[in-house]
Scaffold this motif. Sequence first.
Motif, PDB file in Angstrom:
ATOM      1  N   GLU A  36       0.826  -1.199   0.000  1.00 50.38           N
ATOM      2  CA  GLU A  36       0.000   0.000   0.000  1.00 50.38           C
ATOM      3  C   GLU A  36       0.863   1.254   0.000  1.00 50.38           C
ATOM      4  O   GLU A  36       0.556   2.245  -0.651  1.00 50.38           O
ATOM      5  N   LYS A  37       1.990   1.194   0.731  1.00 50.63           N
ATOM      6  CA  LYS A  37       2.863   2.350   0.828  1.00 50.63           C
ATOM      7  C   LYS A  37       3.716   2.539  -0.422  1.00 50.63           C
ATOM      8  O   LYS A  37       4.047   3.660  -0.802  1.00 50.63           O
ATOM      9  N   HIS A  38       4.111   1.428  -1.046  1.00 46.60           N
ATOM     10  CA  HIS A  38       5.039   1.499  -2.174  1.00 46.60           C
ATOM     11  C   HIS A  38       4.524   0.693  -3.369  1.00 46.60           C
ATOM     12  O   HIS A  38       5.113  -0.312  -3.751  1.00 46.60           O
ATOM     13  N   PRO A  39       3.404   1.091  -3.961  1.00 47.34           N
ATOM     14  CA  PRO A  39       2.862   0.316  -5.082  1.00 47.34           C
ATOM     15  C   PRO A  39       3.814   0.263  -6.263  1.00 47.34           C
ATOM     16  O   PRO A  39       3.830  -0.701  -7.026  1.00 47.34           O
ATOM     17  N   GLU A  40       4.626   1.305  -6.428  1.00 51.00           N
ATOM     18  CA  GLU A  40       5.545   1.320  -7.569  1.00 51.00           C
ATOM     19  C   GLU A  40       6.609   0.242  -7.429  1.00 51.00           C
ATOM     20  O   GLU A  40       7.149  -0.260  -8.430  1.00 51.00           O
ATOM     21  N   VAL A  41       6.919  -0.157  -6.190  1.00 52.87           N
ATOM     22  CA  VAL A  41       7.910  -1.209  -5.977  1.00 52.87           C
ATOM     23  C   VAL A  41       7.302  -2.572  -6.263  1.00 52.87           C
ATOM     24  O   VAL A  41       7.860  -3.394  -6.977  1.00 52.87           O
ATOM     25  N   PHE A  42       6.104  -2.801  -5.728  1.00 55.49           N
ATOM     26  CA  PHE A  42       5.523  -4.126  -5.851  1.00 55.49           C
ATOM     27  C   PHE A  42       4.979  -4.393  -7.250  1.00 55.49           C
ATOM     28  O   PHE A  42       4.775  -5.532  -7.623  1.00 55.49           O
ATOM     29  N   ASN A  43       4.728  -3.373  -8.017  1.00 53.06           N
ATOM     30  CA  ASN A  43       4.240  -3.567  -9.374  1.00 53.06           C
ATOM     31  C   ASN A  43       5.319  -3.250 -10.410  1.00 53.06           C
ATOM     32  O   ASN A  43       5.035  -3.085 -11.588  1.00 53.06           O
ATOM     33  N   GLU A  44       6.558  -3.127  -9.980  1.00 48.86           N
ATOM     34  CA  GLU A  44       7.639  -2.804 -10.908  1.00 48.86           C
ATOM     35  C   GLU A  44       7.779  -3.898 -11.958  1.00 48.86           C
ATOM     36  O   GLU A  44       7.741  -5.093 -11.656  1.00 48.86           O
ATOM     37  N   ASP A  45       7.911  -3.500 -13.192  1.00 45.74           N
ATOM     38  CA  ASP A  45       7.994  -4.452 -14.288  1.00 45.74           C
ATOM     39  C   ASP A  45       9.374  -5.097 -14.329  1.00 45.74           C
ATOM     40  O   ASP A  45      10.378  -4.422 -14.510  1.00 45.74           O
ATOM     41  N   LEU A  46       9.423  -6.397 -14.144  1.00 43.02           N
ATOM     42  CA  LEU A  46      10.676  -7.152 -14.241  1.00 43.02           C
ATOM     43  C   LEU A  46      10.526  -8.124 -15.404  1.00 43.02           C
ATOM     44  O   LEU A  46      10.259  -9.307 -15.224  1.00 43.02           O
ATOM     45  N   GLY A  47      10.665  -7.626 -16.605  1.00 45.58           N
ATOM     46  CA  GLY A  47      10.433  -8.476 -17.771  1.00 45.58           C
ATOM     47  C   GLY A  47       8.955  -8.780 -17.861  1.00 45.58           C
ATOM     48  O   GLY A  47       8.126  -7.880 -17.925  1.00 45.58           O
ATOM     49  N   ASP A  48       8.610 -10.071 -17.857  1.00 46.40           N
ATOM     50  CA  ASP A  48       7.202 -10.436 -17.931  1.00 46.40           C
ATOM     51  C   ASP A  48       6.647 -10.770 -16.542  1.00 46.40           C
ATOM     52  O   ASP A  48       5.611 -11.397 -16.393  1.00 46.40           O
ATOM     53  N   LYS A 248      11.923  -9.875  -0.664  1.00 43.94           N
ATOM     54  CA  LYS A 248      13.068 -10.741  -0.995  1.00 43.94           C
ATOM     55  C   LYS A 248      13.058 -11.091  -2.474  1.00 43.94           C
ATOM     56  O   LYS A 248      14.104 -11.056  -3.148  1.00 43.94           O
ATOM     57  N   LEU A 249      11.909 -11.440  -3.011  1.00 44.29           N
ATOM     58  CA  LEU A 249      11.830 -11.793  -4.428  1.00 44.29           C
ATOM     59  C   LEU A 249      12.111 -10.580  -5.313  1.00 44.29           C
ATOM     60  O   LEU A 249      12.742 -10.705  -6.367  1.00 44.29           O
ATOM     61  N   LEU A 250      11.660  -9.419  -4.899  1.00 45.29           N
ATOM     62  CA  LEU A 250      11.953  -8.203  -5.654  1.00 45.29           C
ATOM     63  C   LEU A 250      13.455  -7.950  -5.682  1.00 45.29           C
ATOM     64  O   LEU A 250      14.031  -7.634  -6.730  1.00 45.29           O
ATOM     65  N   ALA A 251      14.100  -8.113  -4.509  1.00 43.49           N
ATOM     66  CA  ALA A 251      15.547  -7.918  -4.440  1.00 43.49           C
ATOM     67  C   ALA A 251      16.285  -8.955  -5.286  1.00 43.49           C
ATOM     68  O   ALA A 251      17.256  -8.637  -5.986  1.00 43.49           O
ATOM     69  N   ASP A 252      15.837 -10.218  -5.233  1.00 39.62           N
ATOM     70  CA  ASP A 252      16.459 -11.271  -6.038  1.00 39.62           C
ATOM     71  C   ASP A 252      16.380 -10.949  -7.529  1.00 39.62           C
ATOM     72  O   ASP A 252      17.323 -11.204  -8.290  1.00 39.62           O
ATOM     73  N   GLY A 253      15.260 -10.363  -7.946  1.00 45.36           N
ATOM     74  CA  GLY A 253      15.098 -10.043  -9.366  1.00 45.36           C
ATOM     75  C   GLY A 253      16.036  -8.952  -9.839  1.00 45.36           C
ATOM     76  O   GLY A 253      16.312  -8.834 -11.032  1.00 45.36           O
ATOM     77  N   LYS A 254      16.556  -8.136  -8.914  1.00 44.67           N
ATOM     78  CA  LYS A 254      17.458  -7.042  -9.293  1.00 44.67           C
ATOM     79  C   LYS A 254      18.933  -7.393  -9.091  1.00 44.67           C
ATOM     80  O   LYS A 254      19.816  -6.622  -9.475  1.00 44.67           O
ATOM     81  N   LEU A 255      19.193  -8.545  -8.460  1.00 42.87           N
ATOM     82  CA  LEU A 255      20.567  -8.890  -8.115  1.00 42.87           C
ATOM     83  C   LEU A 255      21.460  -9.007  -9.351  1.00 42.87           C
ATOM     84  O   LEU A 255      22.598  -8.516  -9.365  1.00 42.87           O
ATOM     85  N   HIS A 291      20.858 -14.382 -17.108  1.00 41.88           N
ATOM     86  CA  HIS A 291      19.488 -14.834 -17.374  1.00 41.88           C
ATOM     87  C   HIS A 291      18.968 -15.677 -16.197  1.00 41.88           C
ATOM     88  O   HIS A 291      17.805 -15.539 -15.781  1.00 41.88           O
ATOM     89  N   THR A 292      19.813 -16.526 -15.628  1.00 41.89           N
ATOM     90  CA  THR A 292      19.419 -17.373 -14.498  1.00 41.89           C
ATOM     91  C   THR A 292      19.070 -16.527 -13.286  1.00 41.89           C
ATOM     92  O   THR A 292      18.040 -16.735 -12.633  1.00 41.89           O
ATOM     93  N   LEU A 293      19.907 -15.536 -12.974  1.00 46.73           N
ATOM     94  CA  LEU A 293      19.641 -14.677 -11.823  1.00 46.73           C
ATOM     95  C   LEU A 293      18.370 -13.844 -12.016  1.00 46.73           C
ATOM     96  O   LEU A 293      17.584 -13.665 -11.080  1.00 46.73           O
ATOM     97  N   ASP A 294      18.192 -13.334 -13.224  1.00 54.02           N
ATOM     98  CA  ASP A 294      16.996 -12.541 -13.504  1.00 54.02           C
ATOM     99  C   ASP A 294      15.720 -13.370 -13.387  1.00 54.02           C
ATOM    100  O   ASP A 294      14.636 -12.834 -13.114  1.00 54.02           O
ATOM    101  N   SER A 295      15.868 -14.677 -13.603  1.00 57.42           N
ATOM    102  CA  SER A 295      14.693 -15.557 -13.603  1.00 57.42           C
ATOM    103  C   SER A 295      14.380 -16.142 -12.231  1.00 57.42           C
ATOM    104  O   SER A 295      13.379 -16.852 -12.087  1.00 57.42           O
ATOM    105  N   VAL A 296      15.207 -15.866 -11.239  1.00 49.84           N
ATOM    106  CA  VAL A 296      14.993 -16.449  -9.905  1.00 49.84           C
ATOM    107  C   VAL A 296      13.586 -16.175  -9.366  1.00 49.84           C
ATOM    108  O   VAL A 296      12.905 -17.095  -8.902  1.00 49.84           O
ATOM    109  N   PRO A 297      13.062 -14.923  -9.402  1.00 53.35           N
ATOM    110  CA  PRO A 297      11.718 -14.690  -8.851  1.00 53.35           C
ATOM    111  C   PRO A 297      10.631 -15.469  -9.580  1.00 53.35           C
ATOM    112  O   PRO A 297       9.606 -15.800  -8.982  1.00 53.35           O
ATOM    113  N   LYS A 298      10.850 -15.760 -10.869  1.00 50.06           N
ATOM    114  CA  LYS A 298       9.828 -16.464 -11.634  1.00 50.06           C
ATOM    115  C   LYS A 298       9.734 -17.938 -11.224  1.00 50.06           C
ATOM    116  O   LYS A 298       8.699 -18.572 -11.427  1.00 50.06           O
TER     117      LYS A 298
END
Length: 451
Positions: A36-48, A248-255, A291-298
Amino acid sequence: MSRYDYWDPNSQKNGQAEEGYEKSYSYEPEVANEEEKHPEVFNEDLGDLKLGDTLQPSFMQQSRIEWDRSQYDICIVEFIKQGFTSYKIKGVDKNGEIDICRRYKEFYALRTVMRKRWVGFYIPGIPPKKPIGNKGDIVIKERWYLLNRFLQEVSKIPHLWESEEMTIFLRPTMDVEKSLNLLGKLTSEQILERISTNCGVDYLEATSTQNKYKDVLRDFVTSSKDLFKFLNTFKEYAKKLEQIRKLKLLADGKLGGFLSKYEESTVALYGINDFSNNRVVSDTDNDTVRHTLDSVPKGVDNPYSVFKHWVKDEIIDFHALVEAISQKDILQGMKNKSESKKRSSQSELDKLNAGKKTFRSLFKSASQKATQITTLTQTIAQCGIDIENYEKAIVLVEMYLGDTALPIFKKKKVSAYYTVLKDLAGKEQTNSQNLLEAWKVVYNAFNMKLQ
């Protein structure tokens, strides 16, 4: 009064306290604080991948669900927003197909009337009224899920599904709320008839075991005070677990992006050999690691979203059960009222028969006094019938709750716990396996650089 303290087994005010408890009962569909406080973070586009969509339970991801006729007789297939929110219901009952829209306030009216007219019976729960506030899609979808669960549970309880109250809700001849509120108060005969017909309890057997079930219900309700407190604390804990996993998943997607940037800047600055030989994540000739690191959240699910909603379901269901048990004291209150009325009427009658003047008879003629005597005699007789009916109803309800409703509820809750725990363990096992495979790729790539 705390919402946890409304029930006192020794109190004579439980009936009056129930309304206040309903108002203070705190379960609400809620948006996760961080989202609720940070919608831009939780809805940030990480590929698909959009975390705000995929990390909710499946029912929160859908805009419409299909009605499975083989499982339930009724289903809320979607919600519709037109200035207010309504829920589209499809189903079938003994009168034919159902295709209607209902608002939350009509569900609330239905359950309120059921509670009053099915005294002592377990009525599946719905979320209480929500104060004016957030009516976003997350809140509406969660309410959609809970109202659908209510209807489908009711459809599995014949005496509720086929009741006059449910028929009015599904097929009203006028405004739903008005029609429900016009249903008259049940007589003691009607209350006893409903209980004796539908509770599946033999009265003679119930009278011989009455004290046993009184103790069972008293012990259960006494323990419920602490359980309500625990479940609300547990809900907040599960909510935090969900939020932490999302972050955690958001951070993993940016690692992968951070490591690539580090290699392109810092490692390039430090590198003693050709920079291309020092690349692991940002290797343009082989982008497998990036590609593997970017795909971790998926490849990782957030099982704590479902887990959180399971805890919320527990609160609603537990409240509904304790509410049903409290109805026993409402029957006792009805009996007490009839006894008081009988005593006062008998006192008035005795005075009239003795030729004494009373305030009510002071200015009445002989014929009027005779009519009053007849009325009082009839009132006393009806009160005697009411007292007997309420006594029988209390005995039947106590056995029904202690011998049927409570054991079924306990079995259902234990089964639900095992199901959600198995789901949690299975998803975390899969998550761990997927993370292990991803980090193996990184580890192997690093080892190749060292060779």
